[in-house]
Design a protein around this motif. Structure first.
Motif, PDB file in Angstrom:
ATOM      1  N   THR A  30       0.838  -1.204   0.000  1.00  0.00           N
ATOM      2  CA  THR A  30       0.000   0.000   0.000  1.00  0.00           C
ATOM      3  C   THR A  30       0.869   1.248   0.000  1.00  0.00           C
ATOM      4  OG1 THR A  30      -1.680  -1.219   1.240  1.00  0.00           O
ATOM      5  CG2 THR A  30      -1.915   1.161   1.181  1.00  0.00           C
ATOM      6  N   MET A  31       1.963   1.212   0.769  1.00  0.00           N
ATOM      7  CA  MET A  31       2.844   2.376   0.843  1.00  0.00           C
ATOM      8  C   MET A  31       3.513   2.627  -0.502  1.00  0.00           C
ATOM      9  SD  MET A  31       4.496   2.182   4.642  1.00  0.00           S
ATOM     10  CE  MET A  31       5.230   3.800   4.715  1.00  0.00           C
ATOM     11  N   LYS A  32       3.816   1.548  -1.228  1.00  0.00           N
ATOM     12  CA  LYS A  32       4.462   1.680  -2.526  1.00  0.00           C
ATOM     13  C   LYS A  32       3.488   2.235  -3.567  1.00  0.00           C
ATOM     14  CE  LYS A  32       7.474  -1.690  -3.188  1.00  0.00           C
ATOM     15  NZ  LYS A  32       7.924  -3.037  -3.640  1.00  0.00           N
ATOM     16  N   SER A  33       2.286   1.654  -3.596  1.00  0.00           N
ATOM     17  CA  SER A  33       1.340   2.031  -4.660  1.00  0.00           C
ATOM     18  C   SER A  33       0.434   3.191  -4.268  1.00  0.00           C
ATOM     19  CB  SER A  33       0.489   0.816  -5.044  1.00  0.00           C
ATOM     20  OG  SER A  33      -0.190   0.321  -3.915  1.00  0.00           O
ATOM     21  N   GLY A  34       0.219   3.405  -2.969  1.00  0.00           N
ATOM     22  CA  GLY A  34      -0.696   4.455  -2.519  1.00  0.00           C
ATOM     23  C   GLY A  34      -2.137   4.023  -2.740  1.00  0.00           C
ATOM     24  N   VAL A  92       3.090   7.262   3.405  1.00  0.00           N
ATOM     25  CA  VAL A  92       1.857   6.753   2.800  1.00  0.00           C
ATOM     26  C   VAL A  92       1.315   7.800   1.829  1.00  0.00           C
ATOM     27  CG1 VAL A  92      -0.483   5.891   3.217  1.00  0.00           C
ATOM     28  CG2 VAL A  92       1.313   5.422   4.872  1.00  0.00           C
ATOM     29  N   LYS A  93       1.065   7.357   0.575  1.00  0.00           N
ATOM     30  CA  LYS A  93       0.586   8.274  -0.454  1.00  0.00           C
ATOM     31  C   LYS A  93      -0.913   8.090  -0.684  1.00  0.00           C
ATOM     32  CE  LYS A  93       3.759   7.209  -3.703  1.00  0.00           C
ATOM     33  NZ  LYS A  93       5.002   6.685  -3.158  1.00  0.00           N
ATOM     34  N   MET A  94      -1.622   9.203  -0.732  1.00  0.00           N
ATOM     35  CA  MET A  94      -3.054   9.153  -1.013  1.00  0.00           C
ATOM     36  C   MET A  94      -3.378  10.135  -2.133  1.00  0.00           C
ATOM     37  SD  MET A  94      -6.343   9.916   1.441  1.00  0.00           S
ATOM     38  CE  MET A  94      -6.135  11.675   1.686  1.00  0.00           C
TER      39      MET A  94
END
Length: 322
Positions: A30-34, A92-94
């Motif tokens: 999740t952190m890699k892809s956001g 974390v990317k959103m």
């Protein structure tokens, strides 16, 4: 052969297996892809929609605040505008998309002013469905579906207006609605409580579905948490992006002649309850309800229609079906 199922607890294992490491794997992925989160704000102009969204994400994310030379004018019709931002916090990317609905509720005759909004929400479901029907699907389908709609109620202190009832009745069937009382600092604590109570009565008597819905509670623990939220909806909120000094600390607040209304102080307003619901406790659930309930309902209806062509992965449709 018949299927067999037995339950083996951690104490029954004769050594460490490492199953819980899957959580770290999921976290890393999740952190890699956001991830994507799409939020819609609806309400008449002047209720502080842009300010509240900026306050929620502690950045200038609203269309109003990131458009150079933005001009505030009343639109003759309901238009929809979306603006996207990549927000990163602690790795974390959103990808946040804020959909704004200028012109809603601003006319003398507001008849059917919800139709462009219903059309937009359904168009996003249709876009996702078309991607799913492709023979060669993308590994990750871009998600523009609306995960949450914040509906702004003016702090009149009376009841829901006909436009509020009509909008939420229609939209509650296709999207997760979270109603809020805008600019709640114009009401006293007593007025606020009475207004909230009347709104809850109106929601119940009109059969309006708002998030989180009882029938989607998965277990006792979730039911207890959601029941607390249901009892305090609609949240009475105040938004601001200005900081003030209070007892030596910097706080987000609105300065008045009588003192400072602290936005994140639960004794002053319920902004932090709204933020916790949307971001800290229910963001993933909002996405799951969108996918498993609202989108699924749309998908089933569309696939049952005779004009869906599976061969090339497209779904032809006329405007009237949206």
């Amino acid at each position: 052969c018949g299927d067999q199922m037995s339950f083996i607890r951690g104490t029954d294992l004769f050594g460490y297996v490492g199953i819980e490491a899957v959580l770290d794997q999921m976290r890393r992925k999740t952190m890699k892809s956001g991830f994507e989160f799409n939020i819609m704000v609806v309400g008449q102009s002047g209720l502080g929609k842009s300010t509240l969204v900026n306050t929620l994400f502690k950045s200038k994310v609203s269309r109003k605040s990131c458009t150079p030379n933005y001009e505030e004018k009343i639109c003759k019709t309901v238009k929809l505008h979306s603006v996207s931002h990549m927000i990163e916090e602690k790795g974390v990317k959103m990808k946040l998309t804020v959909i704004d609905t200028p012109g809603f509720g601003d006319q003398i005759n507001n008849e059917n002013c919800w139709e462009p909004i219903v059309k937009y929400i359904n168009e996003q479901y249709e876009k996702y469905l078309r991607e799913e029907l492709h023979v060669n699907r993308k590994r990750r389908i871009p998600d523009s579906r609306v995960h949450c709609c914040i509906y702004f109620l003016p702090a009149t202190g009376h009841r829901l207006r006909p436009i509020d009832v009509e909008f939420m009745k229609r939209l509650g069937k296709i999207v997760s609605i979270v109603p809020v009382i805008a600019k709640a600092d114009t009401l006293t604590i007593e007025e606020r409580q009475e207004f909230k109570e009347r709104i809850r009565q109106d929601l119940a008597s009109n059969g309006i579905c708002i998030y989180p819905q009882k029938e989607y509670d998965e277990d006792q623990e979730e039911h207890a948490l959601n029941e607390k939220i249901r009892e305090s909806i609609p949240f009475a909120v105040v938004g601001t992006d200005k900081e003030h000094q209070v007892n030596g600390n910097k706080v987000l607040g609105r300065k008045t002649k009588w003192g400072i209304i602290e936005v994140e102080n639960v004794a002053h307003c319920e902004f932090s309850h709204l933020r916790d619901l949307l971001v800290r406790s229910h963001l993933q659930d909002l996405k799951e309800v969108t996918h498993n309930i609202h989108y699924e309902t749309y998908r089933v209806r569309r696939l049952n229609e005779s004009n869906v062509d599976f061969s090339n992965g497209t779904a032809d449709q006329s405007e009237s079906q949206l």
